[in-house]
Design a protein around this motif. Structure first.
Motif, PDB file in Angstrom:
ATOM      1  N   ARG A   1     -23.391 -93.616 -18.112  1.00  7.97           N
ATOM      2  CA  ARG A   1     -24.088 -94.857 -17.731  1.00  7.97           C
ATOM      3  C   ARG A   1     -23.163 -95.832 -17.014  1.00  7.97           C
ATOM      4  O   ARG A   1     -23.302 -97.054 -17.137  1.00  7.97           O
ATOM      5  N   LEU A   2     -22.228 -95.267 -16.263  1.00  7.70           N
ATOM      6  CA  LEU A   2     -21.316 -96.082 -15.468  1.00  7.70           C
ATOM      7  C   LEU A   2     -21.664 -96.044 -13.985  1.00  7.70           C
ATOM      8  O   LEU A   2     -21.037 -96.747 -13.191  1.00  7.70           O
ATOM      9  N   LEU A   3     -22.643 -95.228 -13.628  1.00  7.68           N
ATOM     10  CA  LEU A   3     -23.023 -95.091 -12.226  1.00  7.68           C
ATOM     11  C   LEU A   3     -24.536 -94.942 -12.139  1.00  7.68           C
ATOM     12  O   LEU A   3     -25.095 -93.992 -12.695  1.00  7.68           O
ATOM     13  N   PRO A   4     -25.218 -95.861 -11.459  1.00 10.01           N
ATOM     14  CA  PRO A   4     -26.677 -95.752 -11.320  1.00 10.01           C
ATOM     15  C   PRO A   4     -27.066 -94.496 -10.546  1.00 10.01           C
ATOM     16  O   PRO A   4     -26.285 -93.977  -9.738  1.00 10.01           O
ATOM     17  N   ARG A   5     -28.258 -94.020 -10.784  1.00 12.37           N
ATOM     18  CA  ARG A   5     -28.714 -92.800 -10.120  1.00 12.37           C
ATOM     19  C   ARG A   5     -28.689 -92.946  -8.602  1.00 12.37           C
ATOM     20  O   ARG A   5     -28.352 -91.988  -7.896  1.00 12.37           O
ATOM     21  N   ARG A   6     -29.021 -94.117  -8.074  1.00 14.78           N
ATOM     22  CA  ARG A   6     -29.043 -94.288  -6.624  1.00 14.78           C
ATOM     23  C   ARG A   6     -27.658 -94.085  -6.024  1.00 14.78           C
ATOM     24  O   ARG A   6     -27.500 -93.441  -4.988  1.00 14.78           O
ATOM     25  N   ARG A   7     -26.612 -94.603  -6.693  1.00 16.15           N
ATOM     26  CA  ARG A   7     -25.252 -94.401  -6.207  1.00 16.15           C
ATOM     27  C   ARG A   7     -24.811 -92.955  -6.397  1.00 16.15           C
ATOM     28  O   ARG A   7     -24.081 -92.399  -5.573  1.00 16.15           O
ATOM     29  N   LEU A   8     -25.244 -92.335  -7.487  1.00 15.63           N
ATOM     30  CA  LEU A   8     -24.923 -90.920  -7.688  1.00 15.63           C
ATOM     31  C   LEU A   8     -25.486 -90.085  -6.550  1.00 15.63           C
ATOM     32  O   LEU A   8     -24.797 -89.214  -6.002  1.00 15.63           O
ATOM     33  N   GLU A   9     -26.732 -90.351  -6.188  1.00 10.28           N
ATOM     34  CA  GLU A   9     -27.355 -89.596  -5.100  1.00 10.28           C
ATOM     35  C   GLU A   9     -26.603 -89.796  -3.794  1.00 10.28           C
ATOM     36  O   GLU A   9     -26.482 -88.862  -2.982  1.00 10.28           O
ATOM     37  N   ARG A  10     -26.060 -90.998  -3.595  1.00  8.55           N
ATOM     38  CA  ARG A  10     -25.286 -91.244  -2.380  1.00  8.55           C
ATOM     39  C   ARG A  10     -24.016 -90.406  -2.373  1.00  8.55           C
ATOM     40  O   ARG A  10     -23.652 -89.823  -1.349  1.00  8.55           O
ATOM     41  N   TYR A  11     -23.348 -90.340  -3.521  1.00 14.54           N
ATOM     42  CA  TYR A  11     -22.135 -89.531  -3.599  1.00 14.54           C
ATOM     43  C   TYR A  11     -22.448 -88.050  -3.406  1.00 14.54           C
ATOM     44  O   TYR A  11     -21.691 -87.315  -2.754  1.00 14.54           O
ATOM     45  N   VAL A  12     -23.557 -87.594  -3.969  1.00 14.20           N
ATOM     46  CA  VAL A  12     -23.951 -86.193  -3.800  1.00 14.20           C
ATOM     47  C   VAL A  12     -24.169 -85.891  -2.324  1.00 14.20           C
ATOM     48  O   VAL A  12     -23.757 -84.839  -1.818  1.00 14.20           O
ATOM     49  N   THR A  13     -24.806 -86.822  -1.618  1.00 14.40           N
ATOM     50  CA  THR A  13     -25.049 -86.635  -0.183  1.00 14.40           C
ATOM     51  C   THR A  13     -23.759 -86.723   0.623  1.00 14.40           C
ATOM     52  O   THR A  13     -23.477 -85.863   1.467  1.00 14.40           O
ATOM     53  N   ASP A  14     -22.956 -87.741   0.357  1.00 14.33           N
ATOM     54  CA  ASP A  14     -21.754 -87.987   1.156  1.00 14.33           C
ATOM     55  C   ASP A  14     -20.680 -86.916   0.964  1.00 14.33           C
ATOM     56  O   ASP A  14     -19.919 -86.624   1.895  1.00 14.33           O
ATOM     57  N   PHE A  15     -20.609 -86.346  -0.238  1.00 11.48           N
ATOM     58  CA  PHE A  15     -19.518 -85.418  -0.522  1.00 11.48           C
ATOM     59  C   PHE A  15     -19.985 -83.964  -0.669  1.00 11.48           C
ATOM     60  O   PHE A  15     -19.219 -83.123  -1.127  1.00 11.48           O
ATOM     61  N   ALA A  16     -21.197 -83.696  -0.227  1.00  7.00           N
ATOM     62  CA  ALA A  16     -21.710 -82.325  -0.328  1.00  7.00           C
ATOM     63  C   ALA A  16     -20.858 -81.349   0.466  1.00  7.00           C
ATOM     64  O   ALA A  16     -20.636 -80.205   0.050  1.00  7.00           O
ATOM     65  N   ASP A  17     -20.365 -81.776   1.614  1.00  9.08           N
ATOM     66  CA  ASP A  17     -19.565 -80.903   2.469  1.00  9.08           C
ATOM     67  C   ASP A  17     -18.071 -81.170   2.371  1.00  9.08           C
ATOM     68  O   ASP A  17     -17.275 -80.520   3.032  1.00  9.08           O
ATOM     69  N   GLN A  18     -17.671 -82.146   1.572  1.00  5.00           N
ATOM     70  CA  GLN A  18     -16.252 -82.453   1.403  1.00  5.00           C
ATOM     71  C   GLN A  18     -16.008 -82.811  -0.074  1.00  5.00           C
ATOM     72  O   GLN A  18     -15.814 -83.976  -0.413  1.00  5.00           O
ATOM     73  N   PRO A  19     -16.049 -81.802  -0.947  1.00 11.89           N
ATOM     74  CA  PRO A  19     -15.987 -82.069  -2.386  1.00 11.89           C
ATOM     75  C   PRO A  19     -14.667 -82.645  -2.862  1.00 11.89           C
ATOM     76  O   PRO A  19     -14.589 -83.172  -3.965  1.00 11.89           O
ATOM     77  N   GLY A  20     -13.629 -82.588  -2.036  1.00 13.78           N
ATOM     78  CA  GLY A  20     -12.326 -83.082  -2.462  1.00 13.78           C
ATOM     79  C   GLY A  20     -11.464 -81.964  -3.013  1.00 13.78           C
ATOM     80  O   GLY A  20     -11.880 -80.814  -3.112  1.00 13.78           O
ATOM     81  N   SER A  21     -10.259 -82.296  -3.369  1.00 11.05           N
ATOM     82  CA  SER A  21      -9.323 -81.277  -3.858  1.00 11.05           C
ATOM     83  C   SER A  21      -9.563 -80.985  -5.328  1.00 11.05           C
ATOM     84  O   SER A  21     -10.017 -81.846  -6.077  1.00 11.05           O
ATOM     85  N   GLU A  22      -9.273 -79.739  -5.710  1.00  9.57           N
ATOM     86  CA  GLU A  22      -9.374 -79.335  -7.104  1.00  9.57           C
ATOM     87  C   GLU A  22      -8.029 -78.802  -7.560  1.00  9.57           C
ATOM     88  O   GLU A  22      -7.396 -78.015  -6.853  1.00  9.57           O
ATOM     89  N   ALA A  23      -7.582 -79.214  -8.728  1.00 11.05           N
ATOM     90  CA  ALA A  23      -6.352 -78.678  -9.289  1.00 11.05           C
ATOM     91  C   ALA A  23      -6.593 -77.231  -9.703  1.00 11.05           C
ATOM     92  O   ALA A  23      -7.593 -76.918 -10.350  1.00 11.05           O
ATOM     93  N   ALA A  24      -5.702 -76.346  -9.310  1.00 13.47           N
ATOM     94  CA  ALA A  24      -5.870 -74.922  -9.588  1.00 13.47           C
ATOM     95  C   ALA A  24      -5.333 -74.564 -10.969  1.00 13.47           C
ATOM     96  O   ALA A  24      -4.397 -75.177 -11.470  1.00 13.47           O
TER      97      ALA A  24
END
Length: 327
Positions: A268-291
């Protein structure tokens, strides 16, 4: 939830792994199906005259048929979309891997143990999954730090990790916790590092919660994993200081941005509307993952045995594996 009949012996495990029915194996060896059933139930004697014929029919070494039958203990509950045949085949494969690992680690001292002392926890019947994750983090020295290398963390606490294909089961890692034997964590190398870490934590949750396979047990293990991988308290503190630092925090915790944003939403730290924005904005650039690192316990044990004068071929032969797989 589907449940499969337990695999009883190495002979049965090797037959299932070979894709044969009891009748297939009986025909291949000139033995009655009823005799195959009896042998699978009680196990094989080293002097059994049928041993060589069975080994040939299964395309396995005699050592495989005579290896100890360590029955897998899988606490994971699979959905109805996973066929019972796939679950049973996996159980057979896990029994074989248990026997191979036991042989490879034989005679090697100083390996981490995964008894209850490794978890440092007791009387867990009344502890909820999230608090249990917090307790284990403290006992394993993570406190408020990221859980980055799932393989290394598991092996440090006595869980033997090996790589294996789990695509047919739809999971990134799967644990087996047999009584009186070393636990085993099979990890699918084709899945993402963050999925592997979540799945490793999920399976450890099953081990600690000790609940019979069910939908409720899966939900409890999932809650444990979420808190173990992305603990609420330090994340709440970080977002209070920098509420727009989601990509930065995702990188710090070693997870994709979308995964971190979903965790914030669950907290409950991020509203659904902002979550959806992050899902859209980072769908093709998920960021780095520690291996995660490669499993090392078995490799280290084999090197120790070689340094003590044992030949690699003999070590591999006793564990009925190819030398290339353990060198």
């Amino acid at each position: 939830m589907p449940h499969s009949k337990p695999v009883r012996s190495m002979l049965e495990a090797l037959r299932i792994a070979a894709g044969l029915t009891q009748l297939d194996l009986a025909r291949a060896t000139g033995t009655a199906q009823s005799e195959i059933s009896k042998l699978e139930s009680r196990g094989l004697d080293p002097d059994d005259p049928r041993l060589d014929g069975l080994a040939k029919a299964l395309n396995r070494a005699r050592a495989a048929l005579l290896a100890p039958s360590i029955r897998p203990r899988l606490l994971h509950s699979f959905g109805r979309q996973v066929p019972l045949r796939s679950i049973r085949s996996h159980e057979a494969s896990v029994m074989i891997v248990h026997a191979q690992v036991a042989s490879l680690l034989s005679g090697v001292d100083g390996l981490p143990q995964a008894d209850d002392k490794a978890y440092g926890l007791s009387d867990l019947s009344e502890v909820d999954p999230e608090n249990l994750a917090t307790l284990l983090r403290q006992n394993w020295g993570l406190f408020r730090e990221p859980f980055i290398d799932g393989v290394a963390l598991a092996e440090t606490h006595g869980i033997i990790c090996v790589r294996g294909d789990l695509q047919h089961l739809g999971v990134a890692a799967l644990g087996s916790w047999p009584d009186g034997h070393r636990p085993l964590m099979i990890i699918d190398p084709e899945t993402s590092p963050s999925a592997q870490r979540r799945a490793i934590a999920h399976e450890i949750g099953h081990r600690l919660l000790q609940r019979e396979a069910s939908g409720a047990a899966e939900r409890a293990a999932q809650a444990f994993a979420e808190e173990f991988v992305l603990p609420a308290s330090p994340i709440r503190a970080a977002m209070y200081v920098d509420p727009d630092g989601i990509p930065k925090q995702a990188d710090y915790w070693g997870v994709p941005v979308i995964e971190f944003a979903k965790r914030l939403h669950d907290l409950r730290l991020l509203p659904r509307r902002r979550l959806e924005r992050y899902v859209t904005d980072f769908a093709d650039q998920p960021g780095s993952e520690a291996a995660n690192s490669r499993p090392q316990t078995v490799r280290t044990a084999v090197k120790t045995r070689q340094s003590n004068g044992e030949a690699l071929d003999r070590i591999a032969e006793s564990a009925f594996v190819s030398p290339n797989r353990i060198s």
